[in-house]
Design an enzyme around this catalytic site. Structure first.
Site, PDB file in Angstrom:
ATOM      1  N   ASP A 112     -16.324  -2.032  13.932  1.00  0.00           N
ATOM      2  CA  ASP A 112     -16.548  -2.741  15.183  1.00  0.00           C
ATOM      3  C   ASP A 112     -15.664  -2.129  16.248  1.00  0.00           C
ATOM      4  O   ASP A 112     -14.593  -1.570  15.936  1.00  0.00           O
ATOM      5  CB  ASP A 112     -16.253  -4.235  15.043  1.00  0.00           C
ATOM      6  CG  ASP A 112     -16.762  -5.027  16.249  1.00  0.00           C
ATOM      7  OD1 ASP A 112     -17.858  -4.720  16.756  1.00  0.00           O
ATOM      8  OD2 ASP A 112     -16.046  -5.937  16.698  1.00  0.00           O
ATOM      9  N   GLU A 119     -14.304  -2.734  20.519  1.00  0.00           N
ATOM     10  CA  GLU A 119     -14.279  -3.447  21.791  1.00  0.00           C
ATOM     11  C   GLU A 119     -14.171  -2.356  22.839  1.00  0.00           C
ATOM     12  O   GLU A 119     -13.509  -1.337  22.613  1.00  0.00           O
ATOM     13  CB  GLU A 119     -13.104  -4.428  21.869  1.00  0.00           C
ATOM     14  CG  GLU A 119     -13.149  -5.539  20.833  1.00  0.00           C
ATOM     15  CD  GLU A 119     -14.427  -6.384  20.844  1.00  0.00           C
ATOM     16  OE1 GLU A 119     -15.039  -6.532  21.927  1.00  0.00           O
ATOM     17  OE2 GLU A 119     -14.814  -6.888  19.783  1.00  0.00           O
ATOM     18  N   GLU A 139     -14.330  -9.053  34.102  1.00  0.00           N
ATOM     19  CA  GLU A 139     -15.378  -9.751  33.344  1.00  0.00           C
ATOM     20  C   GLU A 139     -15.408  -9.312  31.880  1.00  0.00           C
ATOM     21  O   GLU A 139     -15.842 -10.061  31.008  1.00  0.00           O
ATOM     22  CB  GLU A 139     -16.759  -9.597  34.000  1.00  0.00           C
ATOM     23  CG  GLU A 139     -17.278  -8.185  34.107  1.00  0.00           C
ATOM     24  CD  GLU A 139     -16.862  -7.442  35.375  1.00  0.00           C
ATOM     25  OE1 GLU A 139     -17.409  -6.349  35.604  1.00  0.00           O
ATOM     26  OE2 GLU A 139     -15.987  -7.920  36.114  1.00  0.00           O
ATOM     27  N   HIS A 197     -12.852  -9.996  25.542  1.00  0.00           N
ATOM     28  CA  HIS A 197     -11.976  -9.612  24.430  1.00  0.00           C
ATOM     29  C   HIS A 197     -10.484  -9.765  24.707  1.00  0.00           C
ATOM     30  O   HIS A 197      -9.677  -9.606  23.791  1.00  0.00           O
ATOM     31  CB  HIS A 197     -12.293  -8.202  23.918  1.00  0.00           C
ATOM     32  CG  HIS A 197     -12.266  -7.121  24.957  1.00  0.00           C
ATOM     33  ND1 HIS A 197     -11.213  -6.884  25.803  1.00  0.00           N
ATOM     34  CD2 HIS A 197     -13.203  -6.183  25.242  1.00  0.00           C
ATOM     35  CE1 HIS A 197     -11.484  -5.856  26.579  1.00  0.00           C
ATOM     36  NE2 HIS A 197     -12.695  -5.409  26.259  1.00  0.00           N
ATOM     37  N   HIS A 243     -13.555 -12.020  21.425  1.00  0.00           N
ATOM     38  CA  HIS A 243     -14.000 -10.991  20.495  1.00  0.00           C
ATOM     39  C   HIS A 243     -12.800 -10.127  20.114  1.00  0.00           C
ATOM     40  O   HIS A 243     -11.900  -9.907  20.921  1.00  0.00           O
ATOM     41  CB  HIS A 243     -15.049 -10.088  21.152  1.00  0.00           C
ATOM     42  CG  HIS A 243     -16.363 -10.748  21.337  1.00  0.00           C
ATOM     43  ND1 HIS A 243     -17.531 -10.210  20.857  1.00  0.00           N
ATOM     44  CD2 HIS A 243     -16.715 -11.905  21.942  1.00  0.00           C
ATOM     45  CE1 HIS A 243     -18.541 -11.010  21.161  1.00  0.00           C
ATOM     46  NE2 HIS A 243     -18.071 -12.031  21.830  1.00  0.00           N
ATOM     47  N   ASP A 299     -13.748  -9.545  13.984  1.00  0.00           N
ATOM     48  CA  ASP A 299     -15.197  -9.538  13.824  1.00  0.00           C
ATOM     49  C   ASP A 299     -15.636  -8.825  12.548  1.00  0.00           C
ATOM     50  O   ASP A 299     -16.611  -9.238  11.907  1.00  0.00           O
ATOM     51  CB  ASP A 299     -15.860  -8.918  15.055  1.00  0.00           C
ATOM     52  CG  ASP A 299     -15.730  -9.813  16.292  1.00  0.00           C
ATOM     53  OD1 ASP A 299     -15.180 -10.930  16.174  1.00  0.00           O
ATOM     54  OD2 ASP A 299     -16.170  -9.383  17.375  1.00  0.00           O
TER      55      ASP A 299
END
Length: 178
Positions: free
Chosen positions: A13, A15, A58, A63, A158, A163
């Site tokens: 995963d 970000e 935003e 995260h 997140h 995750d």
């Protein structure tokens, strides 16, 4: 995804600073978690990354990784060799795999390294698998946690590592359906 698999399985995963590496967005966190046949974590590689660009407000709201936190973290090219060694030859599993694989291949390319495919990795998208298997309207990770009664109450934001750990639990339950 048979339990008799011999290929290493690694959940991945990322970000990022935004939605498109094609428009200059970069990775700011990466996690790769190797799992055993019971979907338990065996070992992992995890790093926060200085994306060498500003993270829009935003996106920080999603995260929590802001410019100040990321400013002293290593750049991707510094962690790329360890990451590449870790995932080489493995089956990579990601929720919305095309997103993560696109970003990772871009970062590997910027670091003058082989793509995941060139490293002998195969890719399985758990989002596609969930859609094909469960036929639910919504298949985000939070939706699947709710469906399978997996506690994700500490996931206000997140996080790549968090995750991956949730995905391991989802996959263990999802396997029963196919």
């Amino acid at each position: 995804m048979s339990n008799k698999t011999t290929m290493r399985r690694i959940l991945i995963d990322t970000e990022t600073t935004g939605l498109s590496w094609r428009f200059g967005d970069r990775i700011c966190e990466v996690a790769a978690v190797e799992i055993d046949n019971d979907y338990k974590p065996v070992r992992l590689v995890h790093s926060y990354i200085n994306p060498q660009r500003s993270v829009p407000y935003e996106v920080v709201r999603i995260h929590g990784l802001d410019d100040r936190f990321l400013s002293d973290k290593p750049t991707f090219n510094l962690i790329a060799p360890e990451f590449a060694r870790f995932v080489s030859g493995a089956q990579l599993i990601a929720h919305n795999a095309s997103f993560d694989v696109g970003f990772l291949n871009n970062e590997l390319s910027l670091a003058s390294m082989n793509t995941l495919e060139d490293l002998g990795c195969s890719v399985l998208c758990s989002l596609k698998l969930a859609r094909q298997t469960l036929h639910m309207r919504h298949n985000r990770l939070d939706d699947l946690c709710r469906y399978f009664s997996i506690d994700n109450s500490d996931r206000q934001l997140h996080g790549a590592l968090k995750d991956c750990m949730l995905l391991a639990q989802v996959l263990a339950r999802l396997e029963r359906y196919y």
